[in-house]
Design a protein around this motif. Sequence first.
Motif: not given
Length: 464
Positions: A18, A13, A9
């Motif tokens: 981000k 990401s 995960q």
Amino acid sequence: MKSFVSFLQLVWSAVKGKEQDYTTLGIKQSIILLAIPMILEMVMESLFAIVDIFFVGRLGSKALATVGLTESVLTIIYSVGMGISIAATAMVSRRIGEKNTKEAGSITFQLVITGSVLALLIGVIATVYAGEILALMGAAPDVITTGLNYARIIFAGNLAIILLFLINGAFRGAGQPHLAMRALWIANGANIILDPLLIFGIGSFAGFGLDGAAWATTIGRSLGVIYQLYHLLNGKNILKITRENLVVSLSVIQRILKVSSGGMGQYLADSASWIFLTRLIAEFGSNTLAGYTIAFRIIIFSLLPSWGLSSAAATLVGQNLGAKKAMRAELAVWLTAKYNVVFMATVTLIFILFGEHLSAIFADDPGVISVSSEALRIITLGYVFFGLGMVMVQAFNGAGDTRTPTLINIVVLWLIEIPLAYMLAVYFDLKATGVFISIAFCHSFHALVSWWLFRQGTWKKIKV
């Protein structure tokens, strides 16, 4: 199982991208979020070389030799791009760490102006004197005839090379490595598609031969730059150039040149050493030069992901020094170095066991394969040390201390590596093998010197 899922995960990401505050986020998590896109970016960068050599290899040893000689000279252009890229990472990361995004945008605009001017100056000179440059590198007359247009196209397209380097450096410094990664994906994807089409043609289109490889690379990099500029100018990211940033500041450009001159110096010192070694290898024949060229393309492919991991340390150092967290910056460097050493040890084992098979992918001539596989076996013996040194050097650069790596490069690569390579290759008649031994020894020594100087801690006091 749960931890593995969490890791996947985190990787997703990192790829998705981000904005994060890397001055407060956990260090291990920060390294992964920064390193994954940086590694993928570097893999894409190295694929330019791998894809070109794969297709150009089908045109014969003269074409391969041309690419090898041009690439060795092109490292000077890379040095300028990398030097400004280092300044971009150091200065932008420091401002982001201080939460001064407006100044970060202003610095980025001055970086683009500075890089563009330098690129145009270099491009004109290199393009006009391309033939003389190839001759100086030891190219035979038939090699110059084969590759003159290729060299001119590559040299003329250096604006895209330098802008791609420096804007990606700014993105990395801002903690947005996913944008740098995507720019290289676009650039390399275009190159992969265009290379066979422009070299060999399709249907009634005959292609341009070796020149097609140069056009494919230049067009691909240019598309990557267009993507970068879009994200700098759309105002949606933490790093952006707005109207109020569009003012040329001589004082900022002076600061950029001060930091980037050290970055250019360290890569120019490295490049000059490589150029000398390439020139020395050329004395032993086209097959030896072709084998050396293939080996170094493969080595670059393995090193650039490691540079991507090391670049994570540079961003963390810059941002955390900007946030006045020097101890956190140092801890990030040691943890990244640990990961990098493990990675490089794995690569070393692969090259020792499968070096001949890897070389055979890019050449059919047994002599070329023999030289390439020997180079892979010998040079990578110093990889474990090199994995440590790469992180130390990038930590210096992230802090804005570009002078220390430059001095290390001059002493180790010029005063030790070059004389040692010549002595082993010529005086002791080891030929190319002597050059490979010199590279393995000196890059290991370089890493140990970098490690010792990093421990002294003077990099924590650098102001940019």
